[in-house]
Design an enzyme around this catalytic site. Structure first.
Site, PDB file in Angstrom:
ATOM      1  N   CYS A 156       0.845  -1.196   0.000  1.00 49.17           N
ATOM      2  CA  CYS A 156       0.000   0.000   0.000  1.00 49.17           C
ATOM      3  C   CYS A 156       0.892   1.263   0.000  1.00 49.17           C
ATOM      4  O   CYS A 156       1.792   1.347  -0.832  1.00 49.17           O
ATOM      5  CB  CYS A 156      -0.951  -0.044   1.196  1.00 49.17           C
ATOM      6  SG  CYS A 156      -2.195   1.250   1.142  1.00 49.17           S
ATOM      7  N   ASP A 313      -9.341  -4.969  -5.882  1.00 47.04           N
ATOM      8  CA  ASP A 313      -8.855  -3.925  -4.973  1.00 47.04           C
ATOM      9  C   ASP A 313      -9.656  -2.646  -5.186  1.00 47.04           C
ATOM     10  O   ASP A 313      -9.515  -1.982  -6.210  1.00 47.04           O
ATOM     11  CB  ASP A 313      -7.361  -3.678  -5.247  1.00 47.04           C
ATOM     12  CG  ASP A 313      -6.698  -2.894  -4.141  1.00 47.04           C
ATOM     13  OD1 ASP A 313      -7.413  -2.181  -3.414  1.00 47.04           O
ATOM     14  OD2 ASP A 313      -5.466  -2.984  -4.004  1.00 47.04           O
ATOM     15  N   HIS A 342      -7.693  -5.615  -1.468  1.00 46.84           N
ATOM     16  CA  HIS A 342      -6.490  -4.872  -1.078  1.00 46.84           C
ATOM     17  C   HIS A 342      -5.734  -5.556   0.071  1.00 46.84           C
ATOM     18  O   HIS A 342      -4.514  -5.649   0.049  1.00 46.84           O
ATOM     19  CB  HIS A 342      -6.915  -3.465  -0.659  1.00 46.84           C
ATOM     20  CG  HIS A 342      -5.791  -2.540  -0.390  1.00 46.84           C
ATOM     21  ND1 HIS A 342      -4.934  -2.102  -1.363  1.00 46.84           N
ATOM     22  CD2 HIS A 342      -5.370  -1.948   0.761  1.00 46.84           C
ATOM     23  CE1 HIS A 342      -4.042  -1.282  -0.827  1.00 46.84           C
ATOM     24  NE2 HIS A 342      -4.282  -1.179   0.451  1.00 46.84           N
TER      25      HIS A 342
END
Lengths: 368, 159
Positions: A156, A313, A342
């Site tokens: 991320c 995601d 995600h």
């Protein structure tokens, strides 16, 4: 459906089903009460480790190896997570831990914890995190492991940070770079809900940062949950309710919920830069992001690159992660698209069967 | 019992209710997810933020002013003073970290130098071999010296 297709009414069976449900609800109520009153907790981040370095709020951990020295890989790996959540997602629970998986495959594993920023940290931006803090943690890891070459995995916003590092410090020993659901390219303004929210003139980021210093974790959590409001505010609790009589599911849910609700303030200057320079102006991919007086050019990345994206995601859509493949200078590069969300690709039930072995196999070939 | 068509089982009212609930939620989820991804909702998010900031700004300012006065009267440090102190401490930590790194580098260098100056077993072996060679040459020389002397003496005698 015709009347002849309908199953006949069976009162005995209907009563049996109702009794079963009443019994389940009675059993579940006790568990629900225990959860609601915080009388049941699940331990997270349990793999044994030692803290080997600390600076300000940051901590660098080394996990104790789990295989004999002759079976260990010679290239250590550093795990870097985002600024806005806790990094123990890498080591959620015994049996559902990426750290544990790597240790069992002979890796020397290091984990960087950014910590919880205070008001005194509100002025730190991505340049500080990528080029001031991360290199110091890497230096400590190199010192501790006695190895100059290393692998690094960023997830991320952590992937954005390690990408900047890899572009600006290509000669500092980084051999393998793994990017997980990396938000890098914000050119598609319609591509994600976050882009829509943050790209408008309605979102007064300057005043938010001026008033609060650091952006409160509750604001970040609200934003994340509002991307899928029904799933996050209702669906997840219904899923728990339906499985309250299943201790394994309850335990997994609690562990995940512990992590999801354990948010961290976003350092003010970094948040402002994230919204303005990344989301709105897409400076990184347009070669306009300046750090240390130089352009951050991803073409300088020479480390072997594995870019992992998730097909479902909704936080970092694929369009934000893909395009870096054509821009990096790495000769050895690979893109993998996995089924999942995600976070789900790394901690979901299928992670230990799909994502982890794939990453480990790629890394293993390049860690000799 | 045969499986009811379309998954509908009139004898399992709870299961039927659950299936209806899940289908309804899925429909809600789809429509709400689509709704939050609109320009109108973006404006609403911005308006929410503005409302929050409009309330929190004056409140924060008032609390801060009051607290600063109160803390000054109580001879206690204000938040800004504590933050400044924390920043100074962090700077010291950075310097210490850099000094530690430099110290580590120096220690490594000293170790390397010490290792370079200490003869290793290989070095001793080489020296031993060379000394043995010299010894052998000396022994050979010693063996030929008496006859040389004799020859020289003889020559000198003749002269």
């Amino acid at each position: 459906m015709t009347s002849s297709d309908a199953a006949p009414i069976d009162l005995e069976r209907m009563t049996e089903q109702l009794l079963k449900e009443i019994e389940r609800t009675t059993k579940s109520s006790d568990m629900a009460a225990r959860i609601a009153t915080n009388r049941i907790r699940v331990a997270v981040g349990q793999t044994p480790k030692e803290q080997i370095w600390a600076l300000n709020k940051m901590r660098l951990y080394h996990y104790y190896p789990q295989v004999p020295p002759e079976q260990r890989k010679p290239v250590p790996i550093l795990l870097v997570f985002a600024l806005i959540n806790r990094p123990y997602i890498f080591d959620l629970r015994p049996g559902n831990s990426f750290v544990e998986f790597l240790l069992q495959h002979g890796y020397e594993v290091y984990l960087l914890d950014w910590g919880r920023p205070g008001l005194e940290d509100a002025h730190y931006d991505f340049e500080d995190y990528s080029l001031k803090f991360l290199p110091r943690a890497i230096r400590a890891m190199q010192r501790h492991s006695g190895k100059r070459e290393f692998s690094m995995l960023g997830w991320c916003i952590g992937a954005t940070i390690v990408t900047i590092y890899a572009a600006m410090r290509p000669d500092d020993g980084l051999r393998n770079l793994i990017l997980l659901t990396a938000p890098l390219d914000f050119s598609d303004k319609e591509g994600s809900t976050f882009s829509r929210w943050l790209n408008t003139e309605y979102y007064n980021v300057d005043e938010l940062v001026r008033q609060f210093g650091n952006v409160p974790a509750a604001v970040i959590e609200y934003g994340n949950k509002m991307l899928k409001p029904v799933e996050n505010y209702i669906g997840t609790y219904l899923k728990l309710w339906d499985n309250l009589d299943n201790p394994a599911v309850v335990e997994a849910w609690l562990a995940m919920n512990t992590w999801v609700t354990d948010n961290v303030d976003f350092p003010g200057a970094a948040f402002r830069q994230w919204v303005v320079e990344f989301f709105r102006e897409n400076r990184l991919m347009e070669n306009r992001l300046m750090m240390e007086g130089r352009v951050v050019d991803v073409a300088n990345i020479r480390a072997n690159l594995l870019n992992v994206i998730a097909d479902k995601d909704h936080i970092v859509p694929n369009c934000q992660s893909r395009s870096i493949m054509d821009r990096v200078g790495s000769k050895d590069k690979k893109l993998i698209e996995l089924k999942g969300g995600h976070i789900g690709i790394m901690v979901g039930s299928g992670a230990s069967k799909r994502a982890w072995p794939l990453m480990e196999a790629w890394l293993s070939e390049r860690s000799t | 019992m045969t499986q009811p068509p379309n998954g509908f089982d009139p004898n399992d009212p709870i299961g039927t209710w659950r299936a209806w609930r899940d289908a309804s939620l899925e429909a809600w989820a789809k429509s709400l997810t689509a709704m939050v991804n609109t320009e109108t909702f973006s404006q609403a998010i911005g308006a929410q933020l503005d409302a929050l900031l409009a309330i929190s700004g004056p409140v924060q300012q008032a609390v801060q002013q009051y607290m600063e006065r109160y803390l000054a009267q109580a001879q206690l440090p204000s938040r800004n003073e504590v933050v400044t102190l924390a920043e100074r401490l962090t700077n010291i930590e950075f310097r210490l970290d850099d000094m530690q790194a430099q110290l580590d580098e120096l220690t490594d260098l000293v170790r390397k130098l010490a290792v370079a100056q200490t003869p290793t077993a290989v070095d001793v072996g080489v020296i031993d071999e060379r000394l043995r060679g010299i010894e052998e040459q000396l022994t050979a020389l010693a063996a030929v010296r008496p006859s040389g002397r004799t020859r020289k003496a003889t020559t000198e005698d003749k002269e």
